[in-house]
Design a protein around this motif. Structure first.
Motif, PDB file in Angstrom:
ATOM      1  N   HIS A 185     -16.402  34.979  24.257  1.00 41.34           N
ATOM      2  CA  HIS A 185     -15.946  34.454  25.545  1.00 41.34           C
ATOM      3  C   HIS A 185     -14.644  33.694  25.324  1.00 41.34           C
ATOM      4  O   HIS A 185     -14.542  32.874  24.420  1.00 41.34           O
ATOM      5  N   ALA A 186     -13.662  33.972  26.159  1.00 40.82           N
ATOM      6  CA  ALA A 186     -12.321  33.411  26.010  1.00 40.82           C
ATOM      7  C   ALA A 186     -12.188  32.092  26.762  1.00 40.82           C
ATOM      8  O   ALA A 186     -12.776  31.920  27.839  1.00 40.82           O
ATOM      9  N   TRP A 187     -11.374  31.188  26.202  1.00 38.49           N
ATOM     10  CA  TRP A 187     -11.102  29.883  26.790  1.00 38.49           C
ATOM     11  C   TRP A 187      -9.606  29.635  26.801  1.00 38.49           C
ATOM     12  O   TRP A 187      -8.883  30.118  25.940  1.00 38.49           O
ATOM     13  N   MET A 188      -9.157  28.866  27.798  1.00 36.17           N
ATOM     14  CA  MET A 188      -7.750  28.500  27.902  1.00 36.17           C
ATOM     15  C   MET A 188      -7.653  26.984  28.027  1.00 36.17           C
ATOM     16  O   MET A 188      -8.408  26.369  28.777  1.00 36.17           O
ATOM     17  N   ILE A 189      -6.723  26.405  27.285  1.00 33.57           N
ATOM     18  CA  ILE A 189      -6.435  24.978  27.361  1.00 33.57           C
ATOM     19  C   ILE A 189      -5.164  24.837  28.180  1.00 33.57           C
ATOM     20  O   ILE A 189      -4.167  25.522  27.923  1.00 33.57           O
ATOM     21  N   THR A 190      -5.213  23.973  29.193  1.00 32.68           N
ATOM     22  CA  THR A 190      -4.063  23.798  30.076  1.00 32.68           C
ATOM     23  C   THR A 190      -3.699  22.324  30.175  1.00 32.68           C
ATOM     24  O   THR A 190      -4.465  21.447  29.783  1.00 32.68           O
ATOM     25  N   ASP A 191      -2.519  22.074  30.740  1.00 29.62           N
ATOM     26  CA  ASP A 191      -2.157  20.708  31.107  1.00 29.62           C
ATOM     27  C   ASP A 191      -2.833  20.427  32.453  1.00 29.62           C
ATOM     28  O   ASP A 191      -3.567  21.270  32.971  1.00 29.62           O
ATOM     29  N   GLY A 192      -2.615  19.288  33.023  1.00 26.45           N
ATOM     30  CA  GLY A 192      -3.238  18.931  34.302  1.00 26.45           C
ATOM     31  C   GLY A 192      -2.980  19.926  35.419  1.00 26.45           C
ATOM     32  O   GLY A 192      -3.898  20.348  36.104  1.00 26.45           O
ATOM     33  N   MET A 202     -15.477  24.298  16.180  1.00 23.99           N
ATOM     34  CA  MET A 202     -14.687  23.151  16.625  1.00 23.99           C
ATOM     35  C   MET A 202     -13.267  23.646  16.897  1.00 23.99           C
ATOM     36  O   MET A 202     -12.728  24.417  16.105  1.00 23.99           O
ATOM     37  N   PHE A 203     -12.701  23.219  18.016  1.00 22.38           N
ATOM     38  CA  PHE A 203     -11.327  23.572  18.338  1.00 22.38           C
ATOM     39  C   PHE A 203     -10.542  22.297  18.554  1.00 22.38           C
ATOM     40  O   PHE A 203     -10.824  21.540  19.481  1.00 22.38           O
ATOM     41  N   GLU A 204      -9.588  22.035  17.670  1.00 22.51           N
ATOM     42  CA  GLU A 204      -8.741  20.850  17.796  1.00 22.51           C
ATOM     43  C   GLU A 204      -7.536  21.195  18.662  1.00 22.51           C
ATOM     44  O   GLU A 204      -6.764  22.092  18.322  1.00 22.51           O
ATOM     45  N   ILE A 205      -7.426  20.498  19.763  1.00 21.63           N
ATOM     46  CA  ILE A 205      -6.307  20.700  20.688  1.00 21.63           C
ATOM     47  C   ILE A 205      -5.165  19.826  20.189  1.00 21.63           C
ATOM     48  O   ILE A 205      -5.249  18.604  20.241  1.00 21.63           O
ATOM     49  N   ARG A 263      -5.931  17.236  28.752  1.00 21.31           N
ATOM     50  CA  ARG A 263      -6.031  18.690  28.688  1.00 21.31           C
ATOM     51  C   ARG A 263      -7.234  19.145  29.508  1.00 21.31           C
ATOM     52  O   ARG A 263      -8.297  18.523  29.476  1.00 21.31           O
ATOM     53  N   ALA A 264      -7.048  20.224  30.236  1.00 24.98           N
ATOM     54  CA  ALA A 264      -8.121  20.840  31.002  1.00 24.98           C
ATOM     55  C   ALA A 264      -8.584  22.100  30.274  1.00 24.98           C
ATOM     56  O   ALA A 264      -7.798  22.747  29.583  1.00 24.98           O
ATOM     57  N   LEU A 265      -9.860  22.428  30.441  1.00 25.74           N
ATOM     58  CA  LEU A 265     -10.439  23.611  29.819  1.00 25.74           C
ATOM     59  C   LEU A 265     -10.847  24.587  30.908  1.00 25.74           C
ATOM     60  O   LEU A 265     -11.474  24.207  31.895  1.00 25.74           O
ATOM     61  N   ALA A 266     -10.494  25.839  30.720  1.00 22.24           N
ATOM     62  CA  ALA A 266     -10.884  26.887  31.662  1.00 22.24           C
ATOM     63  C   ALA A 266     -11.490  28.046  30.886  1.00 22.24           C
ATOM     64  O   ALA A 266     -10.956  28.464  29.854  1.00 22.24           O
ATOM     65  N   THR A 313     -13.851  21.888  32.560  1.00 21.14           N
ATOM     66  CA  THR A 313     -13.882  20.441  32.364  1.00 21.14           C
ATOM     67  C   THR A 313     -12.532  19.999  31.828  1.00 21.14           C
ATOM     68  O   THR A 313     -11.637  20.828  31.645  1.00 21.14           O
ATOM     69  N   GLY A 314     -12.385  18.729  31.596  1.00 16.72           N
ATOM     70  CA  GLY A 314     -11.144  18.218  31.035  1.00 16.72           C
ATOM     71  C   GLY A 314     -11.426  17.051  30.116  1.00 16.72           C
ATOM     72  O   GLY A 314     -12.525  16.494  30.131  1.00 16.72           O
ATOM     73  N   LEU A 315     -10.437  16.716  29.295  1.00 19.75           N
ATOM     74  CA  LEU A 315     -10.607  15.581  28.419  1.00 19.75           C
ATOM     75  C   LEU A 315      -9.283  14.882  28.172  1.00 19.75           C
ATOM     76  O   LEU A 315      -8.242  15.521  28.065  1.00 19.75           O
ATOM     77  N   ASN A 316      -9.366  13.579  28.124  1.00 19.64           N
ATOM     78  CA  ASN A 316      -8.194  12.755  27.866  1.00 19.64           C
ATOM     79  C   ASN A 316      -7.879  12.755  26.374  1.00 19.64           C
ATOM     80  O   ASN A 316      -8.715  13.134  25.548  1.00 19.64           O
ATOM     81  N   GLN A 317      -6.706  12.296  26.056  1.00 17.35           N
ATOM     82  CA  GLN A 317      -6.280  12.178  24.668  1.00 17.35           C
ATOM     83  C   GLN A 317      -7.323  11.385  23.889  1.00 17.35           C
ATOM     84  O   GLN A 317      -7.784  10.342  24.337  1.00 17.35           O
TER      85      GLN A 317
END
Length: 121
Positions: free
Chosen positions: A83-90, A106-109, A52-55, A67-71
């Motif tokens: 401030h707003a954030w979006m979680i995306t795929d690659g 804490m935000f659990e994806i 997952r990527a973070l924007a 940034t991004g993070l693996n499973q």
């Protein structure tokens, strides 16, 4: 009626890291970062099915890669309340969004990526 209700049956818990509520990607374009002078941190925990990527979503509503993070990974990012954030795929497809409203959130994806089919012809 209030006198009959026990006052101490549920102990008060003070969460040190409240779970943030996700916002649907249907709201993309209407969710933007709003100026805030209240700093906070968000710990993203990737419990999803993959990378997952973070924007960060800027005040104009434009996603800015962060940034991004693996499973199974987690990362803590400094930000501000409102401030707003979006979680995306690659490839950058929105999976979910959120806006922190408290400190040390804490935000659990957990949301799965959409199945969009192959990108190549």
């Amino acid at each position: 009626p209030d006198a009959a209700r026990p006052s101490s049956t549920i102990p008060a818990a003070v969460p040190t890291s409240p779970q943030a509520e996700a916002v649907s990607c249907d709201k993309f374009g209407t969710i933007k970062s709003v100026e805030s002078k209240t700093p906070t941190t968000v710990t993203f925990v990737n419990k999803s099915d993959g990378y997952r990527a973070l924007a960060w979503i800027d005040p104009e509503g434009t996603p800015v890669d962060n940034t991004g993070l693996n499973q199974g990974e987690s990362v803590t990012v400094p930000t501000f309340q409102t401030h707003a954030w979006m979680i995306t795929d690659g490839p950058g497809n929105c999976i979910e969004m959120f806006v922190p409203t408290g400190r040390n959130t804490m935000f659990e994806i957990t949301a799965p990526a959409s199945i969009l089919g192959p990108e190549d012809d």
